[in-house]
Each structure stands twice: as C-alpha cells, then as structure tokens.
Design a protein around this motif. Structure first.
Motif, PDB file in Angstrom:
ATOM      1  N   GLY A   1      49.646  29.740  32.952  1.00 12.72           N
ATOM      2  CA  GLY A   1      49.542  31.190  33.108  1.00 12.72           C
ATOM      3  C   GLY A   1      49.048  31.510  34.514  1.00 12.72           C
ATOM      4  N   ARG A   2      48.430  32.662  34.683  1.00 11.63           N
ATOM      5  CA  ARG A   2      47.944  33.038  36.008  1.00 11.63           C
ATOM      6  C   ARG A   2      46.738  32.203  36.420  1.00 11.63           C
ATOM      7  NH1 ARG A   2      44.935  36.189  39.206  1.00 11.63           N
ATOM      8  NH2 ARG A   2      43.508  36.976  37.638  1.00 11.63           N
ATOM      9  N   THR A   3      45.714  32.146  35.551  1.00 12.22           N
ATOM     10  CA  THR A   3      44.505  31.378  35.870  1.00 12.22           C
ATOM     11  C   THR A   3      44.246  30.245  34.884  1.00 12.22           C
ATOM     12  OG1 THR A   3      43.065  32.843  34.576  1.00 12.22           O
ATOM     13  CG2 THR A   3      43.385  33.404  36.907  1.00 12.22           C
TER      14      THR A   3
ATOM     15  N   PRO B   1      43.836  31.939  40.541  1.00 16.33           N
ATOM     16  CA  PRO B   1      45.219  31.633  40.164  1.00 16.33           C
ATOM     17  C   PRO B   1      45.519  30.135  40.267  1.00 16.33           C
ATOM     18  CG  PRO B   1      45.147  33.520  41.630  1.00 16.33           C
ATOM     19  CD  PRO B   1      43.757  32.927  41.614  1.00 16.33           C
TER      20      PRO B   1
END
Length: 130
Positions: free
Chosen positions: A85-87, A126
């Motif tokens: 995912g993003r993080t 991120p």
C-alpha cells in the motif's frame, strides 16, 4: 532429499533457526509465541528490504497451529510480499519444521503480517516503488 508433508512452502526462505530446550514447555513442545516471534523477525527482514528502511509490525491476521514444533527441529520461515500500500505492506508468512535428524518438512502455521514503513522520526512513510 527433503520430503514435504504438506505441499511445498510458498515464498522465499527468510530465516532458519534451531528449536532449543529453552524454547519448550515441560512436554518438549516449542511455545507458539516463540514460533510467532521468529515469524515476526523474518517479516521484519523482508519488509525492511522492500521498504529500504525501518519497519514495524502493525498487525498479525489469524494464526492457527496445525502441528507442534519439538526440541531439535529446525524452524524454516518463508515470506512473500503479497501487497504493498502507501505506507504498509502485507506479507504472507509460513513456518515449517524440518524434523530433527530427518528430511521431513511439515507446515506448522501460517499468517498474514502487516508491516508499516517508518521515517527517521518514527512516523509512517511511503513504501518506495520497486
């Protein structure tokens, strides 16, 4: 030659370690918490490589122990980055026991671990593109 009792491991071999008497209860079974800790270590290794930095465990999704580990067995942890995912990232993790003085490998447990990438101040950052 290794004989697999429960199919074949999925993912990359990330960690191998020997189950010792200090890791066992009075019956000689290895504590599930010790197995889970080794799985967490393996996830930390794989996730830190993918994130190119510090990571922490955010969640462990459902874990059930199918077979016991015994003193002398070699615990083999396999990991695979399933989703990024993003993080955060989700890793599929399998724990296999190579039985003591044997070529038999049996699957002990598996789980999904969610790991979060952190910056230098300990805040989520991120996950870099591959």
């Amino acid at each position: 030659m290794v004989q697999y009792a429960d199919g074949r491991p999925q993912g990359e071999l990330t960690l191998r370690t020997l189950a010792m008497p200090a890791d066992a209860n009075a019956a000689g079974d290895i504590f599930g918490g010790w197995v889970m800790a080794q799985m967490d270590l393996a996830c930390g290794i794989r996730a830190a490589e993918r994130a190119r930095g510090r990571v922490v465990t955010a969640a462990v999704k459902e874990m059930a122990f199918a077979k016991p580990m015994k003193v002398g067995d070699t615990l083999c942890i396999y990991t695979h980055v399933e989703r990024v995912g993003r993080t955060s990232m989700t890793l599929k993790v399998e724990a296999w026991a190579q039985r003591y003085l044997s070529e038999l490998m049996e699957k002990v447990t598996d789980a999904d671990f969610v790991m979060v990438a952190l910056d230098g101040q300990g805040r989520p950052k991120p996950v870099p593109a591959e």
